[in-house]
Design a protein around this motif. Sequence first.
Motif: not given
Length: 760
Positions: A417-423, A426-428, A431-438
């Motif tokens: 939700s942090n506006p810095l997550a627009q980068n 920064w979000v990596i 942020g909240d890592h929601r999904e990782s699929i190979d």
Amino acid sequence: MEKSWGGIGDSPALMRLRGNSKVIKKPMMGMAALILTMPAFAAEQASQQDVASASSEESVVADKVKVTGILPDRLESVPGSFNVIDEKELKSRQPFSVREALNQTPGVNIVGEDAFVLAPNIGIRGLNPRRTSRTLLLEDGVPLFLAPYGDPSAHYSTPLDRVSRIEVVKGSGQTLYGPQTVGGMINFVTKPVPKEFQASVSAIIGNNNFSGGHVNIGTGGDWGGIMLDAVNRKGDGIRDNHDFEINELTLKGQLNLDERNTLIAKVGWYEENSSISETGLGLVEYNEDKYQAPTGNQDSFNHTRKSLQLQHIFQINDKAKFSTQFYYVKSDRASFRQINDPGTLGGRSEMDRCSGVVATEANSAQCGGRWRPREFEYWGVEPRLDISHSLFGIESDAVIGFRYHREDQERNQYRASNPLAQNLGWVIANGDHRESIDIDVEAKSYYAQNTFYVGNWSLTPGVRVEDIRISTNVLRAEGADHNNPESSLTNNQTKVLPGFGIAWNGIENTTLFAGVHRGFAPPRPDRDYSAGGANTAVVSKTKPEESTNWELGVRSRYFKGLSYEATLFHTKFDEIVINGANPGSFVNGGESQQSGIEFAGRVDLGQVYNTPHNFYVSGTYTNLFTAKFKKDGQRVADGIVSGDRLPYAPRHLASINFGYSHPVGIDARIGVDYVSQQEEDPAFRAGIVGSTNYILRGQSGKIPSYTLLNASVSYRPVGSKATFFVSGHNLGDKEYLASRVDGMVAGRQRQVFGGVRYDF
């Protein structure tokens, strides 16, 4: 000797018919042995046919070799419907995008969600056009999808500046290609390497801040040739703050090693930077201002694509050719959005990571969102033999080939939700890592086809075998780690896809044809899983789509100045796949049926009356009189009801153009395009669970019909090297609804542009 090559890696012409590193498993040894024996087999057949001596062969081999596209040189022998938009037509019509280039092709429906068709939505004969996933999109015979088997989504199409012709194939001639063969194929054939120095430069400018340029320079000789293309396009999108820019560099070369061996190579780099969100508007927002994009200043879609094609062609003799092709494509795409479900706040959109906050330009700057960075990589090798023979005492052309294909996907999603997550960086990190699929795919394709010529008849049986292994491993989903056995699955599929076509040419300049082929679209691993908390991910095996496609038609140029075609078609799906109620989800829709008739024709009065003043009329019409589900869905929420019409399958598609051309160098036309009413996805239709909410979200309701006015004029003075052109689309500035897939999306407003091209 002079050689003429019109493409690379695209399926060499028949001599007469032509008309992340991971351990890679080896192809099956049996097919490898067969491929190695192909040249010897071809040589033996040529000997049995009393071919001339080697020295005399060399005098004809090089002149006969032509690599054009997926269509043969002898078009009268093609046992199915097809359409070709050649370079002359592209220059005279000056299409703004691939949509305008194909809008006069019968049976083709293009849903325009963005101004320049950066993510094509092309459907053929009633199939859902969403991201062109049911139409095989090719460049010089190589798929253009993010991942041809694992994620057949189109986020790229060849810039028309590089195209010499566009081929659309809808009939039984699809046996030689794959994997998507349930609807049709569109192949962009790029311009050939020049045989001498040539260059051109063009510049265009238009409203909506649109501008662009193209530079082409190349040279060649008996040794081969080399050519460089540079393309730039930028402008404003359909909605506010939806600006875009694309850049592409392509280097293409050819080396004639000797009279029999030729190497062809093409390297490409493409980059898209746009502010185009894939989310539409809620009902209230659309009614207030259909062109607004509340989060457009922050939303982005960044796509980089790198490609390589290599081809070796060994001309065994004038009746046999053995080619080996290698291709490699790597795509990195990262999208950022701040609205995931439009219209959830009573018809207004909610900021995805800021609960209860209405999406506005001011609020979007103060909130984060979700990133979806994904990497796609695929490569393949395809040896193929084209040979003319009389093995069965009948004049024939045969094709035998094999393709080994590998692809890898890495799919991630981050939220904050942090506006810095627009980068993204920064979000990596924070942020909240929601999904990782190979997802890993290995596919082996085997195909063989033979055309028998018996009098005025051409009979073409063929078969394709697709052997596919799809491995899906859910490492993280819904913000939780997963290592349970159900979170990993390997889906194996082997399908035999026969086809048969027949053509009769007993009437001058006229072909009657009929055909049937089995269509196939592999399972989509990105729709095969569900997850809740930790270690709850479950990957399931979804069924592939399979279809039976029938055709009966005629095409003719019997009368001077008149050409026409008519095709009756019928497609039956055993298991169609459609969009589900949840964003990005897919469900099996069971049996379905599409039936209709297509017409296309053109009259050139200049040819009829032998005058340089050529007034012409051209038109196309498609009546898709049946496009329906055949049985009820298994879940009420899917909304599938037997007899209901398929989504985004307009009953009527029509285009008519009136034009004038003259040898002094002028070509002008004006025309209209019509698309009739369309249905939305069944999961959002009235009467199902949550339908009231879907109305407010803009996903429930018909897509009304619309008619667009277009015109173009080009002029190249006699003896001049400059061509001047002006083109306009939706000249009446018609406001219309284009899609409801992810909320309401308006169609493009008036777009006019002009430019000049200078050939050196």
